[in-house]
Design an enzyme around this catalytic site. Structure first.
Site, PDB file in Angstrom:
ATOM      1  N   SER A  87      85.135  82.330  47.137  1.00 20.39           N
ATOM      2  CA  SER A  87      85.033  82.711  48.549  1.00 20.39           C
ATOM      3  C   SER A  87      86.078  83.770  48.807  1.00 20.39           C
ATOM      4  O   SER A  87      87.078  83.868  48.074  1.00 20.39           O
ATOM      5  CB  SER A  87      85.300  81.484  49.432  1.00 20.39           C
ATOM      6  OG  SER A  87      85.517  81.872  50.776  1.00 20.39           O
ATOM      7  N   TYR A 134      90.605  73.903  52.283  1.00 23.66           N
ATOM      8  CA  TYR A 134      89.562  74.702  51.639  1.00 23.66           C
ATOM      9  C   TYR A 134      90.141  75.933  50.948  1.00 23.66           C
ATOM     10  O   TYR A 134      89.798  76.227  49.795  1.00 23.66           O
ATOM     11  CB  TYR A 134      88.524  75.121  52.669  1.00 23.66           C
ATOM     12  CG  TYR A 134      87.358  75.878  52.078  1.00 23.66           C
ATOM     13  CD1 TYR A 134      86.500  75.264  51.172  1.00 23.66           C
ATOM     14  CD2 TYR A 134      87.109  77.204  52.426  1.00 23.66           C
ATOM     15  CE1 TYR A 134      85.423  75.958  50.632  1.00 23.66           C
ATOM     16  CE2 TYR A 134      86.036  77.897  51.897  1.00 23.66           C
ATOM     17  CZ  TYR A 134      85.196  77.273  50.998  1.00 23.66           C
ATOM     18  OH  TYR A 134      84.132  77.963  50.457  1.00 23.66           O
TER      19      TYR A 134
END
Length: 238
Positions: free
Chosen positions: A141, A154
């Site tokens: 990501s 995260y």
């Protein structure tokens, strides 16, 4: 490079990016090993792939389960005789203040986003080394490169996945194994609180955009490795 008759294992294959990728690879004649938690969704996907004339095997379980991962790789080799590429796509997010994160939430994120990537790489690499070639693509990501308020869990998991990938790339390059990382921005998938296709996400990347990107990396000539690829929708200011 043609992907015809290649064997590719995709985790997180039942929906979103993984599902779109599996269907695109099926169109290119790839033999697929598909991993996810949802048996019903995997069965449906397998049927769609076979309707295209491609072959698919499905494995239902957690990517953080060492015994399960070993079985996935072993069965893939037994069925198809090889594993040409591994796409570690499984992942999810929990977003809240660090003081509110439970130990169980922390462990569950790291088990999928980090441990799952590690386990599949560890089990696949010996077979790739024996073949003198292979390709690992880890779907990270853009938050592997930046952080945001509420993203401590995260973001840290994606930083860890990225660091693992960068070190692994140095380890296995001499063995003819490519390691690529895709850093995506906002994608219109189930990952978000809104449903896929919600008008709010109309300007996000689509699962098909991501599938096309991953396939582009897989189809690079043998002597070319795309080490890193950052991709965003134009609507997102990185």
């Amino acid at each position: 490079m043609s992907l015809q008759n290649k064997t590719i294992l995709v985790t997180g294959a039942s929906k979103g990016i993984g599902r779109a990728l599996a269907l695109l690879l099926a169109d290119k004649g790839v033999n697929l090993s598909l991993v996810a938690r949802s048996e019903a969704e995997l069965i449906t996907l397998k049927s769609e792939i076979e309707d295209k004339g491609a072959k698919a095997e499905i494995f239902v379980g957690s990517v953080g389960d060492e015994v399960f991962v070993k079985a996935c790789i072993t069965s893939t080799i037994e069925i198809f005789g090889k594993i040409d590429a591994l796409v570690n796509n499984a992942g999810f997010g929990i977003f809240k203040q660090a003081s509110e994160i439970s130990t169980q939430e922390w462990d569950s994120i790291y088990e999928t986003n980090v441990k799952g990537t590690f386990l599949f790489c560890r089990e696949a690499i010996p077979f790739m080394k024996s073949a003198g070639k292979g390709h690992i693509i880890n779907i990270a990501s853009d938050v592997a490169k930046r952080v945001f308020d509420g993203g401590s869990l995260y973001c840290s998991s994606k930083y860890a996945q990225d660091a693992f990938s960068m070190a692994l790339r140095k380890e296995v390059r001499k063995d003819g194994i490519k390691v690529s990382v895709v850093y995506s921005g906002l994608v219109d998938t189930y990952f978000h609180t809104r449903e896929e296709g919600d008008p709010y996400q109309a300007k996000y990347l689509t699962s098909q955009n991501m599938a096309d990107t991953i396939t582009y990396i897989l189809e690079a000539p043998k002597h070319v490795v795309i080490d890193e690829l950052m991709i965003h929708p134009m609507s997102q200011d990185y």
